[in-house]
Design a protein around this motif. Structure first.
Motif, PDB file in Angstrom:
ATOM      1  N   ALA A   1       1.008  -1.507  -0.219  1.00 22.98           N
ATOM      2  CA  ALA A   1       0.030   0.110   0.146  1.00 22.98           C
ATOM      3  C   ALA A   1       0.752   1.254  -0.128  1.00 22.98           C
ATOM      4  CB  ALA A   1      -0.931  -0.229   1.182  1.00 22.98           C
TER       5      ALA A   1
ATOM      6  N   HIS B   1      -2.547  -3.664  -7.264  1.00 22.15           N
ATOM      7  CA  HIS B   1      -3.428  -2.324  -7.171  1.00 22.15           C
ATOM      8  C   HIS B   1      -4.674  -2.319  -5.845  1.00 22.15           C
ATOM      9  CE1 HIS B   1      -6.697   0.514  -8.729  1.00 22.15           C
ATOM     10  NE2 HIS B   1      -7.457  -0.269  -9.085  1.00 22.15           N
ATOM     11  N   ARG B   2      -5.025  -3.952  -6.006  1.00 19.13           N
ATOM     12  CA  ARG B   2      -6.337  -3.307  -4.517  1.00 19.13           C
ATOM     13  C   ARG B   2      -5.578  -3.735  -3.931  1.00 19.13           C
ATOM     14  NH1 ARG B   2      -7.180  -8.461  -8.101  1.00 19.13           N
ATOM     15  NH2 ARG B   2      -6.328  -9.950  -6.452  1.00 19.13           N
ATOM     16  N   GLU B   3      -4.315  -3.879  -3.002  1.00 21.86           N
ATOM     17  CA  GLU B   3      -3.834  -3.597  -2.081  1.00 21.86           C
ATOM     18  C   GLU B   3      -3.272  -2.170  -1.596  1.00 21.86           C
ATOM     19  OE1 GLU B   3      -3.087  -5.586   0.848  1.00 21.86           O
ATOM     20  OE2 GLU B   3      -4.506  -6.912  -0.467  1.00 21.86           O
ATOM     21  N   GLY B   4      -4.011  -1.495  -3.044  1.00 22.41           N
ATOM     22  CA  GLY B   4      -3.687   0.067  -2.446  1.00 22.41           C
ATOM     23  C   GLY B   4      -2.293   0.558  -3.182  1.00 22.41           C
TER      24      GLY B   4
END
Length: 264
Positions: free
Chosen positions: A4, A26-29
């Motif tokens: 993140a 991307h999903r993890e920021g």
């Protein structure tokens, strides 16, 4: 390391494991995910889908890797995590009568992509990471780098070399707060694997790229050097070192099984 808020580069990010890595980061920021791939148009498609950036890049060329590093840092800031993921599978031929018989070109290309691409990334990022107090390399290799790949001397040899370089990278720069992980799956449902016939090499089951990316993320979070999406590989490694001659004999039987599969 937590992903993140980090700037991440993924080579070979347009397909397979690379694409799955881009998506999970991307999903993890991640602050920005940069997709670098020989297929520039496909890299842009992946980048657009996650709000990232893309570059066309031949990782076998030092100038291309340097350009990706320089442009990423100019546009988005220091690279925190560099994923050297691109790979090729060429030269797979279990019917070959000579392990050293492949011409020089496939050997050179395998060496450039599976070994020198990792070297080039380190060559240009290590000084930057040392100056700013650390960084992270994730090198996608293969269980072939720990065990072997029957039917492809070039693939197996260069993957072994990639493990050796990653070990040295981790040892040499641990004191600089630079961490290294190697991602070493067996069969993964990618375009590379689909080009091969089924045989004994698939007996442990093939994972989806998303499963491999999840293992990678967990390994990075723990800062684990050896990431094994197929956990049974550690047992194979132990059997290999426990009795090398017996292991060679077992691999030769797998080779024979592949020969039969290819003949059908």
């Amino acid at each position: 390391m937590k992903v993140a808020g980090k700037v991440v580069v993924v080579t070979g990010g347009a397909n397979g494991i690379g694409q799955a890595l881009c998506e999970i980061f991307h999903r993890e920021g991640a602050a920005k995910v940069v997709v670098a791939d020989l297929e520039g148009a496909r890299a842009k498609t992946v980048a657009d889908s996650i709000g990232g950036a893309s570059f066309a890049c031949d990782v076998g060329k030092e100038s291309d890797i340097l350009r990706v590093i320089e442009e990423t840092e100019r546009q988005f800031g220091p690279i925190d995590l560099f994923c050297s993921n691109a790979g090729i599978g060429g030269g797979f031929d279990p019917l070959s009568e000579n392990a050293g018989g492949t011409s020089d070109e496939p050997w050179a290309r395998s060496w450039a992509i599976h070994v020198m691409a990792h070297v080039y990334a380190a060559r240009h990022l290590i000084p930057r990471m040392k100056t700013r107090g650390g960084g992270y390399f994730l090198n996608t290799i293969s269980a072939a780098g720990l065990l072997s790949q029957v039917g492809s001397a070039a693939y197996s040899t260069t993957k072994h070399a990639a493990v050796g370089f990653a070990e040295n990278l981790a040892i040499s720069h641990k004191a600089h707060n630079i961490r290294v992980s190697i991602l070493c799956p067996q069969g993964v449902e990618t375009n590379m694997l689909k080009g091969l016939p089924k045989g004994p090499q698939s007996s442990d089951g093939n994972l989806m790229p998303e499963d491999v990316a999840k293992s990678a993320l967990e390994g990075i979070d723990r800062e684990t050097f050896l990431i094994l999406p197929h956990p049974q590989v550690i047992d194979y490694m132990r059997k290999k070192t426990d009795n090398y001659d017996r292991w060679i004999g077992g691999m030769a039987k797998i080779q024979a099984g592949l020969r039969e599969a290819f003949k059908k």
